[in-house]
Design an enzyme around this catalytic site. Structure first.
Site, PDB file in Angstrom:
ATOM      1  N   ARG A 159       0.834  -1.219   0.000  1.00  0.00           N
ATOM      2  CA  ARG A 159       0.000   0.000   0.000  1.00  0.00           C
ATOM      3  C   ARG A 159       0.860   1.257   0.000  1.00  0.00           C
ATOM      4  NH1 ARG A 159      -3.307  -0.066   4.875  1.00  0.00           N
ATOM      5  NH2 ARG A 159      -1.537  -1.261   5.635  1.00  0.00           N
ATOM      6  N   ASN A 185      -6.384  -2.921   2.515  1.00  0.00           N
ATOM      7  CA  ASN A 185      -6.255  -4.365   2.710  1.00  0.00           C
ATOM      8  C   ASN A 185      -7.627  -4.982   2.915  1.00  0.00           C
ATOM      9  OD1 ASN A 185      -3.468  -4.482   2.550  1.00  0.00           O
ATOM     10  ND2 ASN A 185      -3.155  -4.382   4.748  1.00  0.00           N
TER      11      ASN A 185
END
EC number: 3.6.1.7
Length: 89
Positions: free
Chosen positions: A18, A36
């Site tokens: 990320r 996520n």
């Protein structure tokens, strides 16, 4: 300007993926977010110029030397007019 929903499959959690997405998005002036999911995938919504989104996806496939993207499932979604940056959740 377009917006895409990208479902990223592979080894993409616990490897800085990320943060990598946020960095690449910022270099390409893209907005959106990476999140996520409980099943180990990462959900991305990304918005910007079409050509930059193509470059973004290409960078994701190459990875950050820690992740391994196996598949990207994409859909077109409506623009978010007031979005200013790329976030992580």
């Amino acid at each position: 300007m377009i917006r895409k929903k990208l479902l990223i499959k592979g080894k993409v959690q616990g490897v800085g993926f990320r943060f990598f997405c946020q960095y690449i998005a910022s270099t390409l002036s893209l907005t959106g977010y990476a999140k996520n999911l409980n099943d180990g995938d990462v959900l991305i919504e990304v918005q910007g110029i079409s050509n930059n989104i193509v470059k973004f996806k290409s960078s994701l496939l190459k990875g950050n030397n820690f992740c391994k993207v196996i598949d990207i499932i994409e859909d077109n979604i409506p623009l978010q007019e007031k979005e200013k940056r790329f976030s992580m959740y």
